[in-house]
Design a protein around this motif. Structure first.
Motif, PDB file in Angstrom:
ATOM      1  N   UNK A 195     -33.592  14.575  39.032  1.00  0.00           N
ATOM      2  CA  UNK A 195     -32.260  14.848  39.595  1.00  0.00           C
ATOM      3  C   UNK A 195     -31.161  14.128  38.818  1.00  0.00           C
ATOM      4  N   UNK A 196     -30.102  14.868  38.490  1.00  0.00           N
ATOM      5  CA  UNK A 196     -29.009  14.302  37.717  1.00  0.00           C
ATOM      6  C   UNK A 196     -29.176  14.414  36.218  1.00  0.00           C
ATOM      7  N   UNK A 197     -30.336  14.914  35.781  1.00  0.00           N
ATOM      8  CA  UNK A 197     -30.612  15.089  34.356  1.00  0.00           C
ATOM      9  C   UNK A 197     -30.722  16.583  34.063  1.00  0.00           C
ATOM     10  N   UNK A 229     -23.303  11.827  34.981  1.00  0.00           N
ATOM     11  CA  UNK A 229     -22.959  10.650  35.775  1.00  0.00           C
ATOM     12  C   UNK A 229     -23.304   9.350  35.065  1.00  0.00           C
ATOM     13  N   UNK A 230     -23.931   9.453  33.908  1.00  0.00           N
ATOM     14  CA  UNK A 230     -24.325   8.271  33.147  1.00  0.00           C
ATOM     15  C   UNK A 230     -25.708   7.792  33.523  1.00  0.00           C
ATOM     16  N   UNK A 265     -34.169   7.130  29.648  1.00  0.00           N
ATOM     17  CA  UNK A 265     -32.994   7.189  30.508  1.00  0.00           C
ATOM     18  C   UNK A 265     -33.390   6.819  31.924  1.00  0.00           C
ATOM     19  N   UNK A 266     -32.599   5.986  32.567  1.00  0.00           N
ATOM     20  CA  UNK A 266     -32.830   5.598  33.962  1.00  0.00           C
ATOM     21  C   UNK A 266     -31.557   5.872  34.748  1.00  0.00           C
ATOM     22  N   UNK A 267     -31.613   6.819  35.684  1.00  0.00           N
ATOM     23  CA  UNK A 267     -30.409   7.219  36.415  1.00  0.00           C
ATOM     24  C   UNK A 267     -29.991   6.222  37.479  1.00  0.00           C
ATOM     25  N   UNK A 268     -30.933   5.372  37.944  1.00  0.00           N
ATOM     26  CA  UNK A 268     -30.586   4.346  38.930  1.00  0.00           C
ATOM     27  C   UNK A 268     -30.488   4.845  40.354  1.00  0.00           C
ATOM     28  N   UNK A 269     -30.950   6.063  40.625  1.00  0.00           N
ATOM     29  CA  UNK A 269     -30.819   6.636  41.967  1.00  0.00           C
ATOM     30  C   UNK A 269     -31.704   5.945  42.993  1.00  0.00           C
TER      31      UNK A 269
END
Length: 303
Positions: free
Chosen positions: A3-5, A28-29, A254-258
């Motif tokens: 999600x977010x990628x 969103x970074x 990449x780590x979205x941090x969600x």
């Protein structure tokens, strides 16, 4: 994948052309890191991913054909992001940003007529096509890819580790083989269970496997770097030899941090690293399995 990628492809496969660009977008970074082990890398903006350096998040990763020429595709990714005021803030206005777009390229020049290679328009078009669902095989940066004697391409795999989702995307263009030439059997059984007769191939310098492993966990840059390092182990499981002097093997993380990382952190991180290696190996297998024959280069599925 995560999600977010988002992932987008743009390529040209026609007489005189077999190359393209794939963009992994995180509008969103996301915390980013990289691990490079090949002896012939072609990369952009990898120094800023060092945990000691200022920038903490990236907004896209650009993977492209075209050798060093193909690094120009990232300019189009930057333009697409800048038009949407997405980037590292450097001024008082919302549009005063510098998009952070690391990238890497594969050497696929002999698959196209000389001079036909990705430019900034490829990166922009790949961003326009970015979505949660995406194609695999001879698409995007995998359009002109080869893996040893066979046609390569784009592959992907994902899994769940506890509360986290982790996925990998690979552009499979290695000097090494996914199949043992002595037995005709794949190094990883998930590629297939039957032996194949590999075509003879003279060394041509068509090398480098590049890719991204992404996770929804909240990781630091140093922890993210461990993830990228582990993914390279997966590459070595699926392709032999790997990390040669003639490959530019580069994996971004990449780590979205969600989702917060569980405690104790070292054990939770180690589980993610183990999964990263497995998923990147499976993504490499997927790239070989999904590829189709092109320009007299046979695909695994056709043997």
């Amino acid at each position: 994948m995560i999600p977010g990628v988002l992932v987008g492809h743009h390529h040209r496969i026609e007489p005189g052309w077999a190359t393209g660009t794939t963009v992994v977008l995180v509008p969103a970074g996301a915390v980013g890191a990289v691990d490079g082990r090949g002896g012939a890398p072609g990369t952009r903006e990898t120094d800023l991913l060092d945990p000691a350096n200022l920038v903490q998040q990236v907004h896209a990763v650009c993977l492209s054909g075209g050798s060093a020429y193909g690094l120009a595709a990232a300019d189009g990714v930057m333009r697409w992001l800048a038009e949407r005021s997405i980037g590292f803030p450097v001024g008082p206005q919302p549009h005063h940003v510098v998009p952070i777009v690391p990238g890497a390229v594969i050497f696929d020049l002999p698959m196209s007529s000389w001079g036909n290679r990705p430019d900034s328009s490829f990166g922009y078009a790949a961003c326009e096509a970015a979505a949660e669902e995406f194609a695999l095989g001879c698409v995007g940066a995998g359009a002109g890819a080869r893996v040893g004697s066979l046609k390569g391409g784009i592959g992907s795999a994902s899994t769940t580790v506890g509360a986290h989702r982790i996925g990998a995307l690979a552009v499979v263009n290695a000097a090494g083989e996914v199949v043992d030439r002595a037995t005709g059997l794949p190094w990883l059984p998930s590629l297939g269970t039957s032996a194949v007769a590999l075509p003879e191939r003279k060394p041509e310098g068509l090398n480098t496997t590049i890719g991204v492993v992404a996770v929804d966990a909240a990781l630091s840059k140093a922890e993210c770097q461990r993830l990228a390092m582990a993914a390279q182990d997966g590459l070595a499981r699926a392709v032999r030899p790997a990390h040669s002097m003639f490959d530019g093997d580069t994996v971004f993380a990449l780590a979205t941090g969600a989702v917060p990382l569980a405690e104790p952190r070292p054990f939770a991180l180690d589980a993610l690293c183990a999964a990263a290696a497995e998923m990147f190996a499976e993504a490499v297998v997927s790239g070989a399995r999904e590829a189709t024959s092109l320009n007299e280069v046979k695909a695994f599925r056709d043997l």
